[in-house]
Design an enzyme around this catalytic site. Sequence first.
Site, mmCIF file in Angstrom:
data_model
loop_
_atom_site.group_PDB
_atom_site.id
_atom_site.type_symbol
_atom_site.label_atom_id
_atom_site.label_comp_id
_atom_site.label_asym_id
_atom_site.label_seq_id
_atom_site.Cartn_x
_atom_site.Cartn_y
_atom_site.Cartn_z
ATOM 1 N N ARG A 24 25.103 9.543 -12.994
ATOM 2 C CA ARG A 24 25.846 10.301 -14.008
ATOM 3 C C ARG A 24 25.620 11.812 -13.896
ATOM 4 O O ARG A 24 25.511 12.515 -14.899
ATOM 5 C CB ARG A 24 25.452 9.846 -15.426
ATOM 6 C CG ARG A 24 25.961 8.486 -15.820
ATOM 7 C CD ARG A 24 27.458 8.547 -16.153
ATOM 8 N NE ARG A 24 27.932 7.256 -16.603
ATOM 9 C CZ ARG A 24 28.050 6.922 -17.900
ATOM 10 N NH1 ARG A 24 27.750 7.767 -18.850
ATOM 11 N NH2 ARG A 24 28.484 5.735 -18.219
ATOM 12 N N ARG A 28 29.136 14.927 -19.398
ATOM 13 C CA ARG A 28 29.249 15.815 -20.561
ATOM 14 C C ARG A 28 28.146 16.847 -20.723
ATOM 15 O O ARG A 28 28.291 17.791 -21.487
ATOM 16 C CB ARG A 28 29.329 14.968 -21.841
ATOM 17 C CG ARG A 28 30.688 14.354 -22.034
ATOM 18 C CD ARG A 28 30.664 13.333 -23.153
ATOM 19 N NE ARG A 28 29.756 12.253 -22.755
ATOM 20 C CZ ARG A 28 29.596 11.124 -23.422
ATOM 21 N NH1 ARG A 28 30.258 10.925 -24.548
ATOM 22 N NH2 ARG A 28 28.779 10.197 -22.998
ATOM 23 N N ARG A 37 37.506 17.874 -18.662
ATOM 24 C CA ARG A 37 37.712 16.635 -19.425
ATOM 25 C C ARG A 37 38.663 16.861 -20.604
ATOM 26 O O ARG A 37 39.479 15.989 -20.939
ATOM 27 C CB ARG A 37 36.339 16.119 -19.909
ATOM 28 C CG ARG A 37 36.356 14.877 -20.764
ATOM 29 C CD ARG A 37 36.742 13.649 -19.964
ATOM 30 N NE ARG A 37 36.913 12.488 -20.835
ATOM 31 C CZ ARG A 37 38.053 12.161 -21.429
ATOM 32 N NH1 ARG A 37 39.130 12.914 -21.281
ATOM 33 N NH2 ARG A 37 38.116 11.076 -22.189
ATOM 34 N N ASP A 74 34.831 4.993 -12.896
ATOM 35 C CA ASP A 74 34.057 4.189 -13.838
ATOM 36 C C ASP A 74 34.032 2.748 -13.341
ATOM 37 O O ASP A 74 34.946 2.329 -12.626
ATOM 38 C CB ASP A 74 34.658 4.242 -15.243
ATOM 39 C CG ASP A 74 33.636 3.785 -16.285
ATOM 40 O OD1 ASP A 74 32.820 4.603 -16.730
ATOM 41 O OD2 ASP A 74 33.609 2.578 -16.612
ATOM 42 N N TYR A 150 31.203 -6.845 -20.083
ATOM 43 C CA TYR A 150 32.213 -6.042 -20.789
ATOM 44 C C TYR A 150 33.487 -6.851 -21.016
ATOM 45 O O TYR A 150 34.123 -6.742 -22.069
ATOM 46 C CB TYR A 150 32.531 -4.765 -19.990
ATOM 47 C CG TYR A 150 31.422 -3.741 -20.105
ATOM 48 C CD1 TYR A 150 31.285 -2.974 -21.264
ATOM 49 C CD2 TYR A 150 30.497 -3.562 -19.093
ATOM 50 C CE1 TYR A 150 30.267 -2.043 -21.390
ATOM 51 C CE2 TYR A 150 29.466 -2.636 -19.215
ATOM 52 C CZ TYR A 150 29.354 -1.877 -20.362
ATOM 53 O OH TYR A 150 28.338 -0.966 -20.499
HETATM 54 O O1 CP3 Z 1 28.468 11.022 -12.118
HETATM 55 C C1 CP3 Z 1 28.576 9.796 -11.990
HETATM 56 O O2 CP3 Z 1 27.590 9.016 -12.025
HETATM 57 C C2 CP3 Z 1 29.944 9.204 -11.638
HETATM 58 C C3 CP3 Z 1 30.693 8.659 -12.677
HETATM 59 C C4 CP3 Z 1 30.331 7.409 -13.470
HETATM 60 C C5 CP3 Z 1 30.802 7.223 -14.791
HETATM 61 N N1 CP3 Z 1 30.491 5.951 -15.163
HETATM 62 C C6 CP3 Z 1 31.537 8.247 -15.563
HETATM 63 C C7 CP3 Z 1 31.631 8.129 -17.039
HETATM 64 C C8 CP3 Z 1 29.655 6.229 -13.084
HETATM 65 C C9 CP3 Z 1 28.904 5.914 -11.804
HETATM 66 C C10 CP3 Z 1 29.777 5.318 -14.179
HETATM 67 C C11 CP3 Z 1 29.250 3.937 -14.143
HETATM 68 C C12 CP3 Z 1 29.263 3.140 -15.371
HETATM 69 N N2 CP3 Z 1 30.209 3.098 -16.354
HETATM 70 C C13 CP3 Z 1 28.267 2.160 -15.678
HETATM 71 C C14 CP3 Z 1 27.091 1.800 -14.804
HETATM 72 C C15 CP3 Z 1 25.973 2.755 -14.953
HETATM 73 C C16 CP3 Z 1 25.268 2.670 -16.287
HETATM 74 O O3 CP3 Z 1 25.382 3.679 -17.042
HETATM 75 O O4 CP3 Z 1 24.621 1.662 -16.550
HETATM 76 C C17 CP3 Z 1 28.634 1.587 -16.913
HETATM 77 C C18 CP3 Z 1 27.855 0.517 -17.666
HETATM 78 C C19 CP3 Z 1 29.863 2.181 -17.329
HETATM 79 C C20 CP3 Z 1 30.691 1.862 -18.539
HETATM 80 C C21 CP3 Z 1 30.857 3.047 -19.402
HETATM 81 N N3 CP3 Z 1 31.697 4.108 -19.119
HETATM 82 C C22 CP3 Z 1 30.242 3.298 -20.650
HETATM 83 C C23 CP3 Z 1 29.242 2.387 -21.314
HETATM 84 C C24 CP3 Z 1 30.741 4.532 -21.113
HETATM 85 C C25 CP3 Z 1 30.471 5.164 -22.450
HETATM 86 C C26 CP3 Z 1 29.122 5.788 -22.542
HETATM 87 C C27 CP3 Z 1 29.191 7.263 -22.440
HETATM 88 O O5 CP3 Z 1 28.333 7.853 -21.779
HETATM 89 O O6 CP3 Z 1 30.102 7.847 -23.088
HETATM 90 C C28 CP3 Z 1 31.606 5.047 -20.126
HETATM 91 C C29 CP3 Z 1 32.336 6.343 -20.163
HETATM 92 C C30 CP3 Z 1 32.002 7.321 -19.096
HETATM 93 N N4 CP3 Z 1 31.934 7.007 -17.762
HETATM 94 C C31 CP3 Z 1 31.746 8.705 -19.259
HETATM 95 C C32 CP3 Z 1 31.512 9.225 -17.982
HETATM 96 C C33 CP3 Z 1 31.218 10.645 -17.617
HETATM 97 C C34 CP3 Z 1 31.789 9.483 -20.579
HETATM 98 C C35 CP3 Z 1 33.185 9.571 -21.123
HETATM 99 C C36 CP3 Z 1 33.770 10.975 -21.270
HETATM 100 O O7 CP3 Z 1 33.463 11.899 -20.495
HETATM 101 O O8 CP3 Z 1 34.606 11.144 -22.170
#
Ligand code: CP3
Length: 345
Positions: A24, A28, A37, A74, A150
């Site tokens: 990640r 944000r 974003r 994602d 999920y």
């Molecule tokens: O920089 C990176 O790592 C690349 C991008 C990336 C995202 N999600 C972007 C994202 C990666 C590799 C993921 C993987 C992901 N997504 C996982 C596996 C890793 C982990 O965290 O266990 C999972 C479980 C998800 C599902 C997911 N997507 C969730 C639970 C959420 C909400 C939580 C949050 O942080 O808001 C997301 C949304 C998400 N995916 C965001 C980002 C940057 C935030 C949303 C936004 O920017 O509006």
Amino acid sequence: MSDAKFLKALGGTRLPTPPIWLMRQAGRYLPEYRAVRATTKSFLEFCYTPDKAVEVTLQPIRRFGLDAAIIFSDILVVPDALGQKVWFEEGEGPKLEALADPADFGKLSRARLPERLAAVYQAIRQARSALPAATALLGFAGAPFTLACYMIEGGGSREFAKVKSWAYRHPDSFGLLIDLLVDAVIDHLVNQIEAGADAVQLFDSWAGVLPEQQLFSWSLDPMVRIAHAVHARHPKTPIIAFPRAVGPAALMYRRSDAFAALSIDTGIGAHWAARELQPHICIQGNLDPIMLVTGGAALEREATRILDKLGHGSFVFNLGHGVVPQTPPDHVAQLVEIVRNWKPS
Ligand code: CP3
């Protein structure tokens, strides 16, 4: 093929200082991410706009000079591409129209996956050509069990009671869902590699909720099947496994026939990992993401402790889980400096 330091570490080479990237790393906590974003309301639409996905993929590389970029996307693009309804609610995380019974599997199909995820592959092509040769580009996917969590829970969960009771009560039908996800993830990873990803990571974020026997059937076995199928097409592409929160069951994943590296969360001791896992497989991890919020002397002490334990073998510095939104960007710069200046004692 790039000669990136990151790929050398995954190939088993012990380097004077380990490569570093952060799960990640695009997100944000970076003001420049929030600015891009803000131009798109829907998170999935944002992921599916190659120019924007590429821009935020490159941001942490420009700012910190990390050794690997991870394509901005994602894990939930796979259920979306299979035809399940997926959306993100502001401040609430992902929502899915939950699969309620085996009949709902019939609505899912991988036939259109390459077409529905074409924007991800386009972003990978653009990101690879924009990145310096020394920076590796990672593709990724959610592992089948985490995707099933999920898809059956309809979003995040605390107990995982729906997905677990389905798997325990109806292992045959759960197995059919896992098989479909194995095939979909193979397609998605192969397509990412063919678009230019140098390595790929499988995120099994919820593996740790399973007891040992089920962990073998629903987490390890599907991940190994995926790795073997991907390697049948692309034998040289390294695959990193991240079975989160599995504790000492991490021993089951030190499978060098399948994975180039094992990513370990903060719950696994660096000393134990160096002794039990690292002789078999490259290790990635495992700084507590909250140490990165803390910064200062505490961050320096803890990062150095991990380097002293794991830096003598093949190792990729990373966190135990993703960067959290409240992380000060300066602390990431501090961490990169600590890792690059570390000297083996
Ligand atoms: O920089 C990176 O790592 C690349 C991008 C990336 C995202 N999600 C972007 C994202 C990666 C590799 C993921 C993987 C992901 N997504 C996982 C596996 C890793 C982990 O965290 O266990 C999972 C479980 C998800 C599902 C997911 N997507 C969730 C639970 C959420 C909400 C939580 C949050 O942080 O808001 C997301 C949304 C998400 N995916 C965001 C980002 C940057 C935030 C949303 C936004 O920017 O509006």
